[in-house]
Structures are given as C-alpha cells and as structure tokens.
Scaffold this motif. Sequence first.
Motif, PDB file in Angstrom:
ATOM      1  N   UNK A  57       3.868  15.971  12.544  1.00 22.65           N
ATOM      2  CA  UNK A  57       4.883  16.704  13.300  1.00 22.65           C
ATOM      3  C   UNK A  57       5.041  18.116  12.745  1.00 22.65           C
ATOM      4  N   UNK A  58       4.991  18.235  11.426  1.00 23.20           N
ATOM      5  CA  UNK A  58       5.138  19.535  10.786  1.00 23.20           C
ATOM      6  C   UNK A  58       3.971  20.449  11.165  1.00 23.20           C
ATOM      7  N   UNK A  59       2.772  19.896  11.286  1.00 21.01           N
ATOM      8  CA  UNK A  59       1.620  20.704  11.690  1.00 21.01           C
ATOM      9  C   UNK A  59       1.797  21.247  13.109  1.00 21.01           C
ATOM     10  N   UNK A  60       2.404  20.453  13.991  1.00 22.72           N
ATOM     11  CA  UNK A  60       2.685  20.925  15.344  1.00 22.72           C
ATOM     12  C   UNK A  60       3.656  22.100  15.308  1.00 22.72           C
ATOM     13  N   UNK A  61       4.652  22.003  14.428  1.00 26.83           N
ATOM     14  CA  UNK A  61       5.627  23.077  14.286  1.00 26.83           C
ATOM     15  C   UNK A  61       4.949  24.350  13.798  1.00 26.83           C
ATOM     16  N   UNK A  62       4.064  24.235  12.811  1.00 24.97           N
ATOM     17  CA  UNK A  62       3.341  25.400  12.298  1.00 24.97           C
ATOM     18  C   UNK A  62       2.511  26.057  13.392  1.00 24.97           C
ATOM     19  N   UNK A  63       1.871  25.247  14.219  1.00 24.66           N
ATOM     20  CA  UNK A  63       1.025  25.777  15.282  1.00 24.66           C
ATOM     21  C   UNK A  63       1.835  26.576  16.291  1.00 24.66           C
ATOM     22  N   UNK A  64       3.064  26.117  16.604  1.00 23.57           N
ATOM     23  CA  UNK A  64       3.904  26.821  17.574  1.00 23.57           C
ATOM     24  C   UNK A  64       4.448  28.125  17.012  1.00 23.57           C
ATOM     25  N   UNK A  65       4.630  28.191  15.684  1.00 18.40           N
ATOM     26  CA  UNK A  65       5.154  29.410  15.091  1.00 18.40           C
ATOM     27  C   UNK A  65       4.194  30.564  15.165  1.00 18.40           C
ATOM     28  N   UNK A  66       2.881  30.253  15.151  1.00 19.39           N
ATOM     29  CA  UNK A  66       1.820  31.227  15.308  1.00 19.39           C
ATOM     30  C   UNK A  66       1.847  32.343  14.273  1.00 19.39           C
ATOM     31  N   UNK A  67       2.414  32.080  13.129  1.00 18.10           N
ATOM     32  CA  UNK A  67       2.228  32.979  11.999  1.00 18.10           C
ATOM     33  C   UNK A  67       0.917  32.614  11.323  1.00 18.10           C
ATOM     34  N   UNK A  68       0.673  31.300  11.216  1.00 18.20           N
ATOM     35  CA  UNK A  68      -0.618  30.796  10.769  1.00 18.20           C
ATOM     36  C   UNK A  68      -1.150  29.816  11.805  1.00 18.20           C
TER      37      UNK A  68
END
Length: 346
Positions: A319-330
Amino acid sequence: MPRLFFSLIFVFAASIVSAAEVTDLYQAQSSVASQSEEDRQRLAPELLKQVVIKVVGDRRAVEQADISALVTDAERYIDQFYYQQIPSSDGDSAEQQLALTLEFNAEGINNALQRIGLPVWDKIRSETLFWVAIEYAGKQQLIGEGDEDSLLFYIEKAAKKRGIPLLLPLMDLEDQTQLTFNDVATGNNIAVKQASERYGSSVIVSARLRGNEESVEISWQALLGEEVERWSSQGNVKTAIQSGVDEFADRLGRRLNISFSASGNTEMEIHVTGIEDYNGYSRLMDYLGSLQVVSDIKVGSLGGEKLDLVLLIQAEPEKFRQLLAMGRVIVPDATDDSSSQYRLLP
C-alpha cells in the motif's frame, strides 16, 4: 440559469506529478444560525463526521465502522473554532451567510481511527485537474481558471469538502489549440491526455451532464491507469456535482488510504537514484518526512547519485508503494526488477 438546458462534460485528471498538502484536512465548515455555544455543540458531531470521511477517503468504510463514540465526543477533539461570512450556498458572492469552522486535532483523530480500525488517506494528495465543457443556449465552451460560473463554484466546494486539491486549466491559447469542446464531448481521450501533459495529469475522469438546473443526470467515466470505472449521479446541478465528486473521491481514496499496522513500525529499504545535488536530496527527504505513515528515516549511504534509505512505516509495504507512486516525487526504476529501486523525478 433560468430553465437552462445544457450538456456539461467534466474531465478530472488527478495529477501524478503535482502533489499538494491538504492543509485543511482536519477542518470542516457549516452555515450556522448564530455564534452561540449551543449551536456550536449541536454542529460538532456532524462536522467531525465530515472530517472523518475526508481523512479516510471512503464513505462506505466509514458507514460500516462504528464511529458513534468518536462523534458523540466530538468537542473533546476540537483544537479551535472561528466564524466568518462566506458566499451563499448558491454561489452568489453578493449574498453572505455566517459559517462556523471547526479544526480538530489531527493526532487525536488518527489515533481514534486506528483504534476503530479505519484507514487514513495521507494529507499529501495528488492535485486534481478539472476540464469543464458546457453547452447551452446554442453555445459550446470550455471553462477554466478565472471564469465566473456557478458550476465552478460547486465543483470547487465539492472538491474541498472531500480534501481533493483542485487545479483548473488556464484555458489559454495553448489549451485552446490542443483541446476542443468536441474532443471532450466525443470522448477523445488521446487529445485530453495530450492537453493535460503540461499540468502533469494522468488519471482522467470524464462526465456528461444532461438536463436542466433542476433535474440532471451525469454519466461518469474514470481512467485509472489501465482500469476504467463508471458511475452516474442525479439531482439538481449542485447535488449531482457533489454526488459525482463524492463517488470519485471514494474510489480514489480506497486505492490510496492506508491502515496503520497493528504490529507497529515496519522497516522498508529503498534505493533512490537521480540525487544530483543537495536540492534533490532535500526535496526527497522533505517529501518522505511529510508522509503521515513514515515515522522515521534512516540514511544509509549516498554516492554516485544514489541514496540508500531505511524507512520506518506504519503501513503495509505494498500500500505504501502505491502511495509513493501517486506522489510522483520518486517513481519505480523501470530498469530494475526490484521493488526497492526508485528514481527521483526532476
């Protein structure tokens, strides 16, 4: 809009490049008859429930949980309150009404939601780009930033209520050259995506509204990556827009909200390339530190434009990886099969 028949198409694009902190995530507002303590106490449970829905991001999850004790004790969680005059509910800025805003304690609410077992949608959320095409009185027009239209007022209010950062297109010469009313009306998603690139948009939702101000039906379609979701909303213009935005927020929230891990912190190792200077390093660390589920960041090594980190997170890693992907900083490094490899975006 007296007896106005029109066709309205909204296109939302939740930007995966631009992310913003929802600063009023734990606030809710309502019109109020007076500044009396009695009126404030009466509205507190209702406003707290609005905050819970905004924080969780999914009305269905909130309805299925028992939050009665939380909302009954709403006053305990109030940090501050204030009154102000706001435009009337019909969007007429000439008419003002008294409104009460309650700000609730973020940590207290999060802890209560964790005890109840409800997830939390992070305060760092993708900006949402709205393309709006209206057709009435023989005219066809795309409207955007700076246009005076009650429809935009309803959209802005609906998005704010659900904690969706809103971005409206400039509708300058570049937008007008790239996208026409017919492109939106006929579902030319290729043209819509191309026009949205300058805003960093990738998740697109379109909706077609038919009827008049008193009775409309809107058919919605969401393009979420490779998936397509559809739903509809009915009612007067204001009700139908709020209902459609609510459903969109529910669907997006279900994808991105995170349940705090009952077992406490989980270690997650990530490796980020593209760290060319201190500004890149600072931007990355500021972003990760702003995420509510990140409780600590341990720096391993930095060299060759690559940074090794160990994150302590209160969430399931996937779930955390999905959050990172949506942030689009990385973003995940496409050149590496490992789920721990990321690349810093420019």
